[in-house]
Design a protein around this motif. Structure first.
Motif, PDB file in Angstrom:
ATOM      1  N   VAL A   1       0.845  -1.195   0.000  1.00 39.37           N
ATOM      2  CA  VAL A   1       0.000   0.000   0.000  1.00 39.37           C
ATOM      3  C   VAL A   1       0.885   1.250   0.000  1.00 39.37           C
ATOM      4  N   PRO A   2       1.496   1.575  -1.131  1.00 38.90           N
ATOM      5  CA  PRO A   2       2.377   2.744  -1.183  1.00 38.90           C
ATOM      6  C   PRO A   2       1.650   4.070  -0.973  1.00 38.90           C
ATOM      7  N   GLU A   3       0.341   4.051  -1.085  1.00 35.62           N
ATOM      8  CA  GLU A   3      -0.441   5.261  -0.822  1.00 35.62           C
ATOM      9  C   GLU A   3      -0.447   5.624   0.663  1.00 35.62           C
ATOM     10  N   VAL A   4      -0.147   4.642   1.523  1.00 39.97           N
ATOM     11  CA  VAL A   4      -0.213   4.848   2.973  1.00 39.97           C
ATOM     12  C   VAL A   4       1.165   4.733   3.628  1.00 39.97           C
ATOM     13  N   PHE A   5       2.006   3.827   3.142  1.00 36.09           N
ATOM     14  CA  PHE A   5       3.298   3.554   3.774  1.00 36.09           C
ATOM     15  C   PHE A   5       4.444   3.950   2.850  1.00 36.09           C
ATOM     16  N   TYR A   6       5.479   4.526   3.449  1.00 32.68           N
ATOM     17  CA  TYR A   6       6.655   4.942   2.682  1.00 32.68           C
ATOM     18  C   TYR A   6       7.902   4.703   3.522  1.00 32.68           C
ATOM     19  N   VAL A   7       8.905   4.050   2.941  1.00 30.22           N
ATOM     20  CA  VAL A   7      10.190   3.858   3.598  1.00 30.22           C
ATOM     21  C   VAL A   7      11.190   4.780   2.917  1.00 30.22           C
ATOM     22  N   ASP A   8      11.803   5.661   3.713  1.00 27.73           N
ATOM     23  CA  ASP A   8      12.714   6.649   3.145  1.00 27.73           C
ATOM     24  C   ASP A   8      14.133   6.089   2.982  1.00 27.73           C
ATOM     25  N   ASP A   9      15.038   6.915   2.510  1.00 27.16           N
ATOM     26  CA  ASP A   9      16.420   6.497   2.265  1.00 27.16           C
ATOM     27  C   ASP A   9      17.179   6.177   3.542  1.00 27.16           C
ATOM     28  N   GLU A  10      16.635   6.599   4.686  1.00 26.03           N
ATOM     29  CA  GLU A  10      17.246   6.305   5.990  1.00 26.03           C
ATOM     30  C   GLU A  10      16.677   5.017   6.584  1.00 26.03           C
ATOM     31  N   ASP A  11      15.886   4.296   5.796  1.00 26.31           N
ATOM     32  CA  ASP A  11      15.210   3.074   6.241  1.00 26.31           C
ATOM     33  C   ASP A  11      14.275   3.314   7.421  1.00 26.31           C
ATOM     34  N   GLU A  12      13.522   4.398   7.346  1.00 22.11           N
ATOM     35  CA  GLU A  12      12.501   4.678   8.344  1.00 22.11           C
ATOM     36  C   GLU A  12      11.139   4.656   7.667  1.00 22.11           C
TER      37      GLU A  12
END
Length: 63
Positions: free
Chosen positions: A20-31
């Motif tokens: 569900v990329p519309e709700v969850f996102y993992v950034d470049d810092e792995d958060e």
């Protein structure tokens, strides 16, 4: 419906972001970031699946 993350448990495996990329996102810092405070009704079933698929059970769903 709200979804939250226990940052102490989350390992940023990105299973949820893949589902569900519309709700969850993992950034470049792995958060992991939750992009919306309230889950849109049309995404509810997919978010439930993401919560159940979390390998570290770091996601909490409040209905």
């Amino acid at each position: 419906m709200r979804v939250t993350v226990d940052t102490g448990l989350c390992e940023a495996n990105a299973v949820c972001a893949g589902l569900v990329p519309e709700v969850f996102y993992v950034d470049d810092e792995d958060e992991l970031h939750i992009l919306t405070s309230e889950v849109p009704p049309e995404l509810a079933d997919r978010v439930r699946e993401a919560v159940m698929s979390c390998p570290k059970t770091a996601l909490l769903l409040e209905e």
